[in-house]
Design a protein around this motif. Structure first.
Motif, mmCIF file in Angstrom:
data_model
loop_
_atom_site.group_PDB
_atom_site.id
_atom_site.type_symbol
_atom_site.label_atom_id
_atom_site.label_comp_id
_atom_site.label_asym_id
_atom_site.label_seq_id
_atom_site.Cartn_x
_atom_site.Cartn_y
_atom_site.Cartn_z
ATOM 1 N N GLY A 84 0.794 -1.227 0.000
ATOM 2 C CA GLY A 84 0.000 0.000 0.000
ATOM 3 C C GLY A 84 0.818 1.265 0.000
ATOM 4 N N GLY A 85 2.056 1.205 -0.516
ATOM 5 C CA GLY A 85 2.890 2.401 -0.564
ATOM 6 C C GLY A 85 3.642 2.614 0.729
ATOM 7 N N THR A 86 3.973 3.853 1.027
ATOM 8 C CA THR A 86 4.788 4.161 2.207
ATOM 9 C C THR A 86 4.056 5.053 3.207
ATOM 10 N N LYS A 87 2.736 5.141 3.106
ATOM 11 C CA LYS A 87 1.975 5.983 4.030
ATOM 12 C C LYS A 87 1.790 5.292 5.372
ATOM 13 N N VAL A 88 1.997 6.054 6.448
ATOM 14 C CA VAL A 88 1.808 5.531 7.797
ATOM 15 C C VAL A 88 0.942 6.506 8.580
ATOM 16 N N ALA A 89 0.321 5.997 9.642
ATOM 17 C CA ALA A 89 -0.538 6.815 10.492
ATOM 18 C C ALA A 89 0.166 7.100 11.815
ATOM 19 N N PRO A 90 -0.190 8.207 12.499
ATOM 20 C CA PRO A 90 0.483 8.554 13.756
ATOM 21 C C PRO A 90 0.419 7.454 14.808
ATOM 22 N N GLY A 91 -0.652 6.661 14.819
ATOM 23 C CA GLY A 91 -0.785 5.644 15.852
ATOM 24 C C GLY A 91 -0.112 4.324 15.547
ATOM 25 N N LEU A 93 2.742 1.477 15.136
ATOM 26 C CA LEU A 93 3.935 1.172 15.924
ATOM 27 C C LEU A 93 5.180 1.360 15.068
ATOM 28 N N ARG A 94 6.103 2.179 15.565
ATOM 29 C CA ARG A 94 7.349 2.426 14.842
ATOM 30 C C ARG A 94 8.474 1.573 15.423
ATOM 31 N N LEU A 95 9.253 1.000 14.536
ATOM 32 C CA LEU A 95 10.336 0.107 14.920
ATOM 33 C C LEU A 95 11.649 0.556 14.294
ATOM 34 N N THR A 96 12.749 0.158 14.926
ATOM 35 C CA THR A 96 14.047 0.255 14.276
ATOM 36 C C THR A 96 14.638 -1.151 14.235
ATOM 37 N N VAL A 97 15.366 -1.434 13.165
ATOM 38 C CA VAL A 97 15.899 -2.779 12.952
ATOM 39 C C VAL A 97 17.408 -2.681 12.724
ATOM 40 N N GLU A 98 18.167 -3.425 13.519
ATOM 41 C CA GLU A 98 19.614 -3.462 13.370
ATOM 42 C C GLU A 98 19.999 -4.736 12.629
ATOM 43 N N THR A 112 13.704 -2.936 17.735
ATOM 44 C CA THR A 112 13.394 -2.067 18.867
ATOM 45 C C THR A 112 12.138 -1.257 18.565
ATOM 46 N N ALA A 113 11.296 -1.072 19.570
ATOM 47 C CA ALA A 113 10.049 -0.311 19.393
ATOM 48 C C ALA A 113 10.180 1.079 20.001
ATOM 49 N N ARG A 114 9.534 2.047 19.355
ATOM 50 C CA ARG A 114 9.421 3.391 19.912
ATOM 51 C C ARG A 114 8.112 3.472 20.693
ATOM 52 N N THR A 115 8.207 3.800 21.968
ATOM 53 C CA THR A 115 7.040 3.864 22.839
ATOM 54 C C THR A 115 6.817 5.314 23.279
ATOM 55 N N PRO A 116 5.687 5.597 23.953
ATOM 56 C CA PRO A 116 5.463 6.967 24.433
ATOM 57 C C PRO A 116 6.548 7.471 25.379
ATOM 58 N N TYR A 117 7.214 6.574 26.124
ATOM 59 C CA TYR A 117 8.233 7.011 27.077
ATOM 60 C C TYR A 117 9.647 6.922 26.516
ATOM 61 N N GLY A 118 9.833 6.228 25.382
ATOM 62 C CA GLY A 118 11.178 6.060 24.846
ATOM 63 C C GLY A 118 11.273 4.816 23.974
ATOM 64 N N LEU A 119 12.346 4.048 24.159
ATOM 65 C CA LEU A 119 12.597 2.868 23.345
ATOM 66 C C LEU A 119 12.483 1.596 24.170
ATOM 67 N N LEU A 120 12.028 0.517 23.522
ATOM 68 C CA LEU A 120 11.893 -0.772 24.180
ATOM 69 C C LEU A 120 12.476 -1.854 23.277
#
Length: 272
Positions: A84-91, A93-98, A112-120
């Motif tokens: 569906g392209g590269t569109k994302v919604a504010p809600g 879940l954002r991740l980073t991958v090493e 790793t996940a980005r949470t309201p308080y930081g990273l998990l």
């Protein structure tokens, strides 16, 4: 003529100080250059010289593509890596991958996940979702032709599936390496040196969670958290001019969130 192969040697483009420190600690010789990574023509000559010396190098094309966010997005779009392209919604879940790559084989070693308080870390996702995320990231690295070293990717989980929002060569920004080490004992910088030398590494499965929260300077702690609070594993020096972070460990995401909140309550001067 190639140099002495008994000494471990690596090549670094625009070297990360964390990798330089790790290489010095491990007794690894470093050949490095500083050049505009978006200039493919300028990359070719130093890469060819490093390859002739027997060092593991990436192609100029791969390095140029991974240094250009727009080029990464075009590759994702043109090869339909994200549904569906590269569109994302504010809600979402954002991740980073090493990832760590050696001889063109890519291994995802941390999500790793980005949470309201930081990273998990690790991200609280199902095994199936984690497999999907790993698959799209490694597919992108294949398409770029990336061969050696660490890479840091951004992925957002949408109802349509994982969407790649960015990818670059190099280690993830702090505190990601600290999170990976606290959660499972895996040293990202040390492993990056190994793959840059052309050696395979074994990833370590996390056995607990690690969470991090940012600290905005100037700040200080009411008490010394590390040592007194046993779940605190790392706190950036308070005299640092840039934002710092604290890292805690926990047996669940919920406990991690509570521990971050309890330690943040000891911080004076942070924007809370």
């Amino acid at each position: 003529m190639k140099e002495d192969n008994d000494v471990r040697r690596i090549f670094l483009l625009n070297p990360d100080q964390r990798l330089l420190r790790e290489a010095e600690f491990a007794g690894v010789q470093v050949r490095s250059i500083r050049v505009d990574a978006t200039d493919e023509a300028a990359l070719r000559a130093p890469l060819a010289e490093a390859a002739e010396a027997g060092l593991c190098v990436n192609s100029a094309r791969a390095l140029r593509m991974l240094s250009d966010p727009a080029a990464v997005q075009r590759l994702v779009r043109d090869n339909r890596l994200s549904p569906g392209g590269t569109k994302v919604a504010p809600g979402d879940l954002r991740l980073t991958v090493e990832t760590l790559s050696v001889h063109g084989m890519h291994q995802a070693v941390g999500i790793t996940a980005r949470t309201p308080y930081g990273l998990l870390h690790p991200a609280p996702v199902t095994d199936d979702t984690a497999a999907e995320v790993r698959a799209v990231v490694t597919a992108l690295l294949d398409l770029t032709g990336y061969q050696y070293g660490p890479a840091h990717s951004s992925v957002t989980l949408t109802p349509r599936g994982p969407v790649i929002t960015g990818c670059r060569a190099g280690l993830g920004d702090d505190p990601v390496p600290e999170l990976v080490k606290v959660a499972g004992g895996f040293d990202l910088a040390a492993a990056a040196i190994e793959v840059l030398a052309g050696r395979l590494v074994d990833a370590v499965r996390p056995n607990r969670f690690a969470a991090a929260a940012l600290l905005s300077p100037p700040w200080r702690l009411e008490t010394t958290a590390v040592g007194i609070l046993p779940h605190v594993r790392y706190v950036s020096p308070p005299q640092a001019l840039r934002p710092g972070h604290l890292v805690v460990h926990a047996d669940s995401p919920e406990v991690a969130a509570r521990r971050v909140a309890s330690v943040k309550a000891l911080v004076i001067g942070d924007d809370r």
